[in-house]
Design a protein around this motif. Structure first.
Motif, PDB file in Angstrom:
ATOM      1  N   ARG A 182      19.463  -5.046  13.537  1.00 35.34           N
ATOM      2  CA  ARG A 182      18.381  -5.329  14.478  1.00 35.34           C
ATOM      3  C   ARG A 182      19.000  -5.789  15.792  1.00 35.34           C
ATOM      4  O   ARG A 182      19.751  -6.771  15.828  1.00 35.34           O
ATOM      5  N   VAL A 183      18.708  -5.074  16.871  1.00 40.92           N
ATOM      6  CA  VAL A 183      19.233  -5.407  18.197  1.00 40.92           C
ATOM      7  C   VAL A 183      18.089  -5.927  19.056  1.00 40.92           C
ATOM      8  O   VAL A 183      17.006  -5.327  19.096  1.00 40.92           O
ATOM      9  N   ALA A 184      18.311  -7.039  19.739  1.00 41.26           N
ATOM     10  CA  ALA A 184      17.332  -7.604  20.671  1.00 41.26           C
ATOM     11  C   ALA A 184      18.037  -7.906  21.977  1.00 41.26           C
ATOM     12  O   ALA A 184      19.033  -8.635  22.011  1.00 41.26           O
ATOM     13  N   SER A 185      17.527  -7.331  23.076  1.00 45.98           N
ATOM     14  CA  SER A 185      18.161  -7.515  24.379  1.00 45.98           C
ATOM     15  C   SER A 185      17.084  -7.675  25.444  1.00 45.98           C
ATOM     16  O   SER A 185      16.039  -7.014  25.398  1.00 45.98           O
ATOM     17  N   GLY A 186      17.350  -8.549  26.399  1.00 50.88           N
ATOM     18  CA  GLY A 186      16.394  -8.783  27.477  1.00 50.88           C
ATOM     19  C   GLY A 186      17.088  -9.153  28.770  1.00 50.88           C
ATOM     20  O   GLY A 186      18.281  -9.487  28.780  1.00 50.88           O
ATOM     21  N   VAL A 187      16.339  -9.096  29.875  1.00 51.43           N
ATOM     22  CA  VAL A 187      16.860  -9.426  31.197  1.00 51.43           C
ATOM     23  C   VAL A 187      15.921 -10.436  31.837  1.00 51.43           C
ATOM     24  O   VAL A 187      14.719 -10.175  31.973  1.00 51.43           O
ATOM     25  N   THR A 188      16.457 -11.584  32.230  1.00 53.56           N
ATOM     26  CA  THR A 188      15.664 -12.575  32.948  1.00 53.56           C
ATOM     27  C   THR A 188      15.585 -12.203  34.427  1.00 53.56           C
ATOM     28  O   THR A 188      16.353 -11.368  34.926  1.00 53.56           O
ATOM     29  N   ASN A 189      14.654 -12.831  35.115  1.00 53.97           N
ATOM     30  CA  ASN A 189      14.466 -12.608  36.564  1.00 53.97           C
ATOM     31  C   ASN A 189      14.178 -11.145  36.891  1.00 53.97           C
ATOM     32  O   ASN A 189      14.631 -10.605  37.916  1.00 53.97           O
ATOM     33  N   SER A 190      13.437 -10.482  36.008  1.00 56.66           N
ATOM     34  CA  SER A 190      13.051  -9.085  36.244  1.00 56.66           C
ATOM     35  C   SER A 190      11.756  -8.805  35.485  1.00 56.66           C
ATOM     36  O   SER A 190      11.314  -9.606  34.665  1.00 56.66           O
ATOM     37  N   ASP A 191      11.178  -7.647  35.768  1.00 55.06           N
ATOM     38  CA  ASP A 191       9.968  -7.229  35.069  1.00 55.06           C
ATOM     39  C   ASP A 191      10.270  -6.335  33.868  1.00 55.06           C
ATOM     40  O   ASP A 191       9.345  -5.781  33.259  1.00 55.06           O
ATOM     41  N   LEU A 192      11.532  -6.186  33.517  1.00 57.85           N
ATOM     42  CA  LEU A 192      11.911  -5.337  32.396  1.00 57.85           C
ATOM     43  C   LEU A 192      11.447  -5.938  31.079  1.00 57.85           C
ATOM     44  O   LEU A 192      11.587  -7.145  30.838  1.00 57.85           O
ATOM     45  N   ALA A 193      10.890  -5.097  30.210  1.00 62.86           N
ATOM     46  CA  ALA A 193      10.469  -5.550  28.888  1.00 62.86           C
ATOM     47  C   ALA A 193      11.687  -5.720  27.986  1.00 62.86           C
ATOM     48  O   ALA A 193      12.710  -5.053  28.161  1.00 62.86           O
ATOM     49  N   GLU A 194      11.566  -6.606  27.011  1.00 61.90           N
ATOM     50  CA  GLU A 194      12.649  -6.820  26.059  1.00 61.90           C
ATOM     51  C   GLU A 194      12.814  -5.586  25.177  1.00 61.90           C
ATOM     52  O   GLU A 194      11.825  -4.979  24.752  1.00 61.90           O
ATOM     53  N   GLU A 195      14.050  -5.214  24.909  1.00 60.45           N
ATOM     54  CA  GLU A 195      14.353  -4.101  24.026  1.00 60.45           C
ATOM     55  C   GLU A 195      14.642  -4.639  22.625  1.00 60.45           C
ATOM     56  O   GLU A 195      15.549  -5.444  22.432  1.00 60.45           O
ATOM     57  N   LYS A 196      13.862  -4.165  21.641  1.00 56.85           N
ATOM     58  CA  LYS A 196      14.068  -4.543  20.246  1.00 56.85           C
ATOM     59  C   LYS A 196      13.989  -3.287  19.388  1.00 56.85           C
ATOM     60  O   LYS A 196      13.002  -2.553  19.456  1.00 56.85           O
ATOM     61  N   PHE A 197      15.014  -3.039  18.597  1.00 57.29           N
ATOM     62  CA  PHE A 197      15.020  -1.840  17.760  1.00 57.29           C
ATOM     63  C   PHE A 197      16.007  -2.017  16.612  1.00 57.29           C
ATOM     64  O   PHE A 197      16.887  -2.885  16.652  1.00 57.29           O
ATOM     65  N   ASN A 198      15.840  -1.187  15.589  1.00 53.33           N
ATOM     66  CA  ASN A 198      16.744  -1.165  14.440  1.00 53.33           C
ATOM     67  C   ASN A 198      17.607   0.080  14.493  1.00 53.33           C
ATOM     68  O   ASN A 198      17.145   1.151  14.885  1.00 53.33           O
ATOM     69  N   LYS A 199      18.868  -0.057  14.069  1.00 54.99           N
ATOM     70  CA  LYS A 199      19.783   1.065  13.978  1.00 54.99           C
ATOM     71  C   LYS A 199      20.459   1.049  12.600  1.00 54.99           C
ATOM     72  O   LYS A 199      20.982   0.017  12.173  1.00 54.99           O
ATOM     73  N   GLY A 200      20.447   2.202  11.935  1.00 55.21           N
ATOM     74  CA  GLY A 200      21.177   2.322  10.689  1.00 55.21           C
ATOM     75  C   GLY A 200      22.664   2.491  10.951  1.00 55.21           C
ATOM     76  O   GLY A 200      23.074   2.975  12.010  1.00 55.21           O
ATOM     77  N   ARG A 201      23.475   2.091   9.984  1.00 56.78           N
ATOM     78  CA  ARG A 201      24.910   2.271  10.128  1.00 56.78           C
ATOM     79  C   ARG A 201      25.566   2.497   8.764  1.00 56.78           C
ATOM     80  O   ARG A 201      25.043   2.115   7.720  1.00 56.78           O
ATOM     81  N   GLY A 202      26.716   3.147   8.828  1.00 65.15           N
ATOM     82  CA  GLY A 202      27.554   3.324   7.661  1.00 65.15           C
ATOM     83  C   GLY A 202      28.992   3.099   8.071  1.00 65.15           C
ATOM     84  O   GLY A 202      29.365   3.330   9.235  1.00 65.15           O
ATOM     85  N   PHE A 203      29.827   2.630   7.148  1.00 62.88           N
ATOM     86  CA  PHE A 203      31.215   2.352   7.499  1.00 62.88           C
ATOM     87  C   PHE A 203      32.118   2.543   6.285  1.00 62.88           C
ATOM     88  O   PHE A 203      31.687   2.422   5.128  1.00 62.88           O
ATOM     89  N   VAL A 204      33.369   2.872   6.572  1.00 68.28           N
ATOM     90  CA  VAL A 204      34.414   2.978   5.549  1.00 68.28           C
ATOM     91  C   VAL A 204      35.642   2.266   6.087  1.00 68.28           C
ATOM     92  O   VAL A 204      35.867   2.189   7.304  1.00 68.28           O
ATOM     93  N   GLY A 205      36.459   1.721   5.174  1.00 72.24           N
ATOM     94  CA  GLY A 205      37.645   1.002   5.612  1.00 72.24           C
ATOM     95  C   GLY A 205      38.704   0.952   4.538  1.00 72.24           C
ATOM     96  O   GLY A 205      38.488   1.336   3.377  1.00 72.24           O
ATOM     97  N   LEU A 206      39.856   0.463   4.947  1.00 78.92           N
ATOM     98  CA  LEU A 206      40.982   0.303   4.031  1.00 78.92           C
ATOM     99  C   LEU A 206      41.695  -0.994   4.373  1.00 78.92           C
ATOM    100  O   LEU A 206      42.036  -1.239   5.536  1.00 78.92           O
ATOM    101  N   ASN A 207      41.900  -1.812   3.347  1.00 80.54           N
ATOM    102  CA  ASN A 207      42.634  -3.070   3.496  1.00 80.54           C
ATOM    103  C   ASN A 207      43.915  -2.991   2.668  1.00 80.54           C
ATOM    104  O   ASN A 207      43.894  -2.523   1.531  1.00 80.54           O
ATOM    105  N   THR A 208      45.022  -3.419   3.261  1.00 81.95           N
ATOM    106  CA  THR A 208      46.275  -3.452   2.513  1.00 81.95           C
ATOM    107  C   THR A 208      46.986  -4.776   2.767  1.00 81.95           C
ATOM    108  O   THR A 208      47.011  -5.266   3.903  1.00 81.95           O
ATOM    109  N   ASN A 209      47.522  -5.353   1.722  1.00 81.93           N
ATOM    110  CA  ASN A 209      48.246  -6.621   1.791  1.00 81.93           C
ATOM    111  C   ASN A 209      49.643  -6.369   1.250  1.00 81.93           C
ATOM    112  O   ASN A 209      49.822  -6.123   0.061  1.00 81.93           O
ATOM    113  N   PHE A 210      50.645  -6.416   2.163  1.00 79.78           N
ATOM    114  CA  PHE A 210      51.992  -6.015   1.777  1.00 79.78           C
ATOM    115  C   PHE A 210      53.016  -6.908   2.456  1.00 79.78           C
ATOM    116  O   PHE A 210      52.957  -7.120   3.672  1.00 79.78           O
TER     117      PHE A 210
END
Length: 236
Positions: A182-210
């Motif tokens: 969930r992302v929420a972003s806004g700008v003060t001192n302006s007439d811009l409306a706040e932006e609020k929206f959801n974004k899906g994500r996927g991730f892959v990774g590799l951890n190594t301890n050596f």
């Protein structure tokens, strides 16, 4: 992109925390440009654990220096806001995890962005409801949040919920996950409306301890923004 990220670790370390640029025209952008900036910053600033689902245990720590490279899809909006014409956002961080026992880990980071002048902080709580065993992978749920500060009139916060899986294979631990942010972003001192929206994500990774050192690399796709993160440190 991975090659650029690894090479940028050196540059980020040299630059330290000397952030010189900011979005000083953010109050003059259009609503659509603000949405584009929020999409890119949300992808870059959202929490990236760069760690497997395997719990650390009550005495465990995971400490590292980290760098995230997120590809920018709305560079013209950044230009309109006074942030130049970036193709990527590089976010250097110091990241710490602490095992709490009973499958719980808590983590946090501090970092920043030279493109926006932001100071970024993040926290997460992860619970592995299935531990990494001989025949079973670790499966965990992660709740996270980030907050960007020092961006003048622009504010941006994220909240994420992810499901993760990992399996330790000798010194290597591959992992993967899916979730929503969930992302929420806004700008003060302006007439811009706040932006609020959801974004899906996927991730892959590799951890190594050596040989006493820990290295982790993670690729994430959030909406249309790909990110690559690398972390070097200690995990025990």
């Amino acid at each position: 992109m991975i090659k650029r990220t690894i090479c940028a670790v050196i540059a980020a370390a040299a630059a330290g925390c000397a952030y010189g640029s900011d979005l000083n025209n953010i109050t003059r952008v259009t609503q659509g440009e603000l949405h584009g900036i929020a999409e890119d910053l949300g992808a870059a600033f959202s929490y990236k654990g760069v760690t497997p689902a395997t719990p650390l245990g009550v005495t465990g720590f995971d400490i590292g220096v980290e760098l995230t490279d997120t590809n920018v899809k709305n560079s013209s909006a950044f230009y309109a806001a006074g942030g130049g014409d970036p193709s990527d956002l590089f976010i250097p961080k110091i990241h710490v995890y602490k095992g709490l026992g009973w499958g719980f880990d808590i983590g946090g980071f501090v970092g920043g962005s030279s493109t926006t002048g932001a100071t970024l902080v993040g926290l997460d709580l992860r619970y592995a409801f299935v531990d990494d065993g001989v025949a079973t992978p670790a499966v965990a749920v992660r709740l996270s949040g980030t907050r960007a500060q020092d961006m003048g009139d622009l504010s941006l916060n994220t909240v994420g919920l992810d499901l993760m899986i990992s399996k330790k294979l000798t010194v290597f631990t591959p992992y993967a996950g899916i979730g929503t942010v969930r992302v929420a972003s806004g700008v003060t001192n302006s007439d811009l409306a706040e932006e609020k929206f959801n974004k899906g994500r996927g991730f892959v990774g590799l951890n190594t301890n050596f040989l006493g050192a820990n290295f982790a690399a993670e690729y994430e796709q959030m909406g249309s923004n790909p990110s690559v993160s690398v972390k070097i440190g200690l995990r025990f």
